[in-house]
Motif scaffolding. Structure first.
Motif, PDB file in Angstrom:
ATOM      1  N   VAL A 297     119.342   3.048   6.314  1.00  0.00           N
ATOM      2  CA  VAL A 297     119.004   4.488   6.814  1.00  0.00           C
ATOM      3  C   VAL A 297     119.071   5.494   5.740  1.00  0.00           C
ATOM      4  O   VAL A 297     118.260   6.287   5.862  1.00  0.00           O
TER       5      VAL A 297
ATOM      6  N   LEU B 159     110.429   4.320   7.971  1.00  0.00           N
ATOM      7  CA  LEU B 159     111.828   4.069   7.885  1.00  0.00           C
ATOM      8  C   LEU B 159     112.472   2.619   8.810  1.00  0.00           C
ATOM      9  O   LEU B 159     113.333   1.791   8.392  1.00  0.00           O
ATOM     10  N   ASP B 160     111.694   2.327   9.740  1.00  0.00           N
ATOM     11  CA  ASP B 160     111.703   1.090  10.664  1.00  0.00           C
ATOM     12  C   ASP B 160     111.623   0.031   9.655  1.00  0.00           C
ATOM     13  O   ASP B 160     112.249  -0.768   9.554  1.00  0.00           O
TER      14      ASP B 160
ATOM     15  N   VAL C 267     114.327  -0.465   7.173  1.00  0.00           N
ATOM     16  CA  VAL C 267     115.886  -1.010   7.715  1.00  0.00           C
ATOM     17  C   VAL C 267     115.658  -2.177   8.212  1.00  0.00           C
ATOM     18  O   VAL C 267     116.578  -3.245   8.179  1.00  0.00           O
ATOM     19  N   THR C 268     114.524  -2.742   8.978  1.00  0.00           N
ATOM     20  CA  THR C 268     114.111  -4.053   9.223  1.00  0.00           C
ATOM     21  C   THR C 268     114.217  -4.782   8.181  1.00  0.00           C
ATOM     22  O   THR C 268     114.546  -6.094   8.144  1.00  0.00           O
TER      23      THR C 268
ATOM     24  N   ALA D 208     117.689  -5.710   7.178  1.00  0.00           N
ATOM     25  CA  ALA D 208     118.256  -6.522   8.442  1.00  0.00           C
ATOM     26  C   ALA D 208     117.765  -7.991   8.055  1.00  0.00           C
ATOM     27  O   ALA D 208     118.698  -8.976   7.859  1.00  0.00           O
TER      28      ALA D 208
ATOM     29  N   LEU E 136     122.957  -1.950   7.094  1.00  0.00           N
ATOM     30  CA  LEU E 136     121.615  -1.274   8.056  1.00  0.00           C
ATOM     31  C   LEU E 136     121.975   0.273   7.635  1.00  0.00           C
ATOM     32  O   LEU E 136     120.911   1.004   7.612  1.00  0.00           O
ATOM     33  N   ASP E 137     123.244   0.729   7.874  1.00  0.00           N
ATOM     34  CA  ASP E 137     123.330   2.397   7.798  1.00  0.00           C
ATOM     35  C   ASP E 137     123.117   2.385   6.390  1.00  0.00           C
ATOM     36  O   ASP E 137     122.493   3.854   6.151  1.00  0.00           O
TER      37      ASP E 137
ATOM     38  N   LEU F 233     111.789   8.965   3.922  1.00  0.00           N
ATOM     39  CA  LEU F 233     110.734   8.290   4.831  1.00  0.00           C
ATOM     40  C   LEU F 233     111.335   8.492   6.214  1.00  0.00           C
ATOM     41  O   LEU F 233     112.419   8.691   6.686  1.00  0.00           O
ATOM     42  N   ARG F 234     110.334   8.534   7.332  1.00  0.00           N
ATOM     43  CA  ARG F 234     110.480   8.742   8.885  1.00  0.00           C
ATOM     44  C   ARG F 234     109.537   7.774   9.501  1.00  0.00           C
ATOM     45  O   ARG F 234     108.662   6.901   8.998  1.00  0.00           O
ATOM     46  N   GLY F 235     110.053   7.631  10.848  1.00  0.00           N
ATOM     47  CA  GLY F 235     109.083   6.905  11.465  1.00  0.00           C
ATOM     48  C   GLY F 235     108.833   5.566  11.285  1.00  0.00           C
ATOM     49  O   GLY F 235     109.905   4.662  10.886  1.00  0.00           O
TER      50      GLY F 235
END
Lengths: 160, 88
Positions: free
Chosen positions: A60, A73-74, A77-78, A81, A56-57, A68-70
């Motif tokens: 990020v 980014l989510d 990362v999702t 996961a 995950l790190d 990428l932001r907001g």
């Protein structure tokens, strides 16, 4: 991960085979084996969660380096996961933990002077099915390991 | 000091040494495996009554390591995302 856990399964299987608890020394040995297996299970669980955290790190860091932001980014990362969870690590550890639980319940049942009841057997069956399902997920070969029929899972109160 | 006491003291020292090896993050998996076996063999020679053995088995059954749940996985993801947003 599957290969690293194989010796643990072998130890577990061999120990379970000898689980005729007829003397104090055997029961004592089983209690030590159970403690050791639980320690190993805990170490394996921590290791997998650390590996997932690292994945995950990394996601990020990758998202940040790509600007990428907001929500973007989510999403990245999702996705990382989800990819990790689809792999064999989490399922393998869970299969081992369910097998450990089954072993402990089997030793306690055989150490009891009372005849096993349905209430004693039910959680053991639940462990068997949960371990099987986790192993099935870990191997990723549903064609080789058929799904447990829902009727059986419902009979024993579902499986995790 | 009687022979029994001496042997028991050695067992305790052996257990502590094996524990130190197992908990050392720099030690390889093979060494940890060997230390775990040594620990198991040394521990079996420890004095433990039937009642104690059953109590330990029940403790492992009721409070032992539980499987990784989706709640734990979701919490880890949420914490990572929250940290990433704080660092933005």
């Amino acid at each position: 991960m599957q290969l690293r856990l194989l010796p643990l399964f072998l130890v577990l299987g061999l120990t379970a085979c000898s689980s005729c608890v007829s003397s104090n020394s055997a029961l004592k040995a089983h209690s030590h084996a159970a403690e050791t297996l639980d320690d190993l299970a805990n170490d394996a669980k921590e290791t997998v969660l650390e590996l997932r955290q690292r994945a995950l790190d990394d996601a990020v860091a990758r998202a940040t380096s790509e600007g990428l932001r907001g929500p973007e980014l989510d999403a990245l990362v999702t996705q990382a996961a989800g990819d990790f969870d689809k792999g064999p690590a989490v399922s393998s550890v869970n299969a081992f933990i369910h097998a450990k639980d089954l072993y402990v319940r089997a030793v306690l049942a055989s150490a009891s002077k009372d005849k096993p009841t349905w209430d004693t057997v039910k959680p053991m069956l639940r462990d068997v099915i949960a371990a099987y399902n986790a192993m099935r997920d870990a191997l990723g070969r549903p064609d080789k390991m058929p799904a447990i029929p829902d009727a059986i899972s419902q009979l024993i109160g579902g499986s995790s | 000091m009687s022979t029994t006491t001496t042997v028991l003291n050695h067992i305790v020292v052996g257990l502590e040494a094996a524990d130190a090896v197992i908990s050392d993050p720099k030690v390889s998996a093979v060494t940890k495996g060997a230390a775990t076996l040594v620990r198991l063999i040394a521990a079996i020679t420890e004095d433990r009554s039937t009642e104690e053995a059953i109590a330990i088995l029940e403790r492992v059954r009721d409070h032992g390591t539980s499987p990784i749940t989706s709640t734990e996985l979701d919490a880890q993801l949420a914490a990572t995302l929250a940290k990433a947003h704080r660092d933005e």
